[in-house]
Design an enzyme around this catalytic site. Structure first.
Site, short mmCIF file in Angstrom:
data_model
loop_
_atom_site.label_atom_id
_atom_site.label_comp_id
_atom_site.label_asym_id
_atom_site.label_seq_id
_atom_site.Cartn_x
_atom_site.Cartn_y
_atom_site.Cartn_z
N SER A 157 31.53 42.34 41.12
CA SER A 157 32.56 43.36 40.98
C SER A 157 32.51 44.24 42.22
O SER A 157 31.51 44.26 42.95
CB SER A 157 32.26 44.20 39.73
OG SER A 157 33.02 45.40 39.72
N TYR A 170 26.54 49.03 33.86
CA TYR A 170 27.36 48.00 34.50
C TYR A 170 27.09 47.95 36.00
O TYR A 170 26.91 46.87 36.59
CB TYR A 170 28.83 48.28 34.21
CG TYR A 170 29.79 47.21 34.66
CD1 TYR A 170 30.10 46.14 33.83
CD2 TYR A 170 30.42 47.28 35.90
CE1 TYR A 170 31.01 45.17 34.23
CE2 TYR A 170 31.31 46.31 36.31
CZ TYR A 170 31.61 45.26 35.47
OH TYR A 170 32.50 44.29 35.88
#
Length: 275
Positions: A157, A170
């Site tokens: 990401s 995350y």
């Protein structure tokens, strides 16, 4: 990353007269004979990857926690559905170990400030997004080494390269995946194995859509303003990424003319990290 060649066509160039390379007929199913294991493959980026790899000729292991959706994707792609909870180490160790391509995609999100982040959610995110990819790659590498060819594609990401508030678990997990990817790149190079990360910004998936209410609460703004003011605030291209765009990049990393790319992190972020 744009090219005049379709990645699914596969580079197929043979020596012409005088030994010069001339384009030959594209081979669309350039992954025929290969097996690809895709986690989180029942929807979003994972489903798009399963479809892209199957179209390129690979036999796909469709790994997901949601049984019905996994079976639907497997039926549509001619793959094999494997229902597994990646938070369970025993379930991960039972996955096939004969994949030539591993796409570590499965993930989950929780939005909360560090001081209020629930420890059970933190631990779950690390198990699914750090420990499971490690176990999967660890088991797949001997097969790849034996064949002298392998591709590890980690769906990281932009949060593997940058941080945002309220996403500590995350962001930590994606940074850990980046480190794993680079180590595998260094160890696998002598065996014909590459390992890379793709770093998309916000992709049009349920994982992103499910964040809207939490992001509205965290930033104290109306839900209708989250996409523009939070998701797209730092991007130059003002739209969400489509899952097929990420899948196309994953497929490109498995083509013949990308075999020298390893240990890389490739932003698909609409200019986010250009700042």
């Amino acid at each position: 990353m744009e090219s005049t060649e379709n990645p699914a066509d596969g580079p197929d160039r043979r020596p012409g007269p005088g030994g010069t390379a001339t384009p030959a007929r594209p081979t669309r199913r350039f992954l025929a004979g290969r097996k690809a294991l895709v986690t989180g493959a029942a929807g979003g980026i994972g489903r798009a990857c399963a479809e892209a790899f199957a179209a390129a000729g690979a036999e796909v292991y469709v790994v997901d926690l949601v049984a019905g959706a996994a079976k639907d994707v497997a039926a549509a792609t001619g793959g094999t559905a494997i229902v597994a909870d990646l938070a369970d180490p025993d379930a991960v160790e039972a996955l096939p170990d004969d994949a030539d391509i591993v796409v570590n995609n499965a993930g989950l999100q929780h939005v909360a400030p560090v001081h209020a982040f629930p420890m059970d959610r933190f631990a779950l995110i690390q198990r699914v997004m750090v420990e499971a990819p490690f176990r999967i790659v660890r088991r797949a590498l001997p097969h790849m080494y034996a064949r002298g060819w392998g591709r590890v594609v980690n769906i990281s990401s932009v949060h593997g390269l940058r941080a945002s508030p309220y996403k500590s678990a995350y962001v930590m997990a994606k940074h850990a995946l980046e480190g794993l990817s680079k180590v595998v790149a260094l160890e696998g190079a002598a065996h014909g194995v590459t390992s890379n990360c793709l770093n998309p910004g916000y992709v049009r998936t349920p994982l992103v859509e499910d964040q809207i209410a939490d992001q509205a609460l965290a930033h104290d703004i109306p839900a209708g303003e989250v996409v523009e003011r939070v998701f797209l605030e730092r991007t130059a291209i003002k739209r969400l990424i489509e899952p097929a765009e990420v899948a196309g990049a994953a497929l490109w990393l498995c083509a013949e003319n990308t075999g020298y790319i390893t240990g890389s992190s490739l932003p698909l972020d609409g200019g986010w990290t250009a700042h």
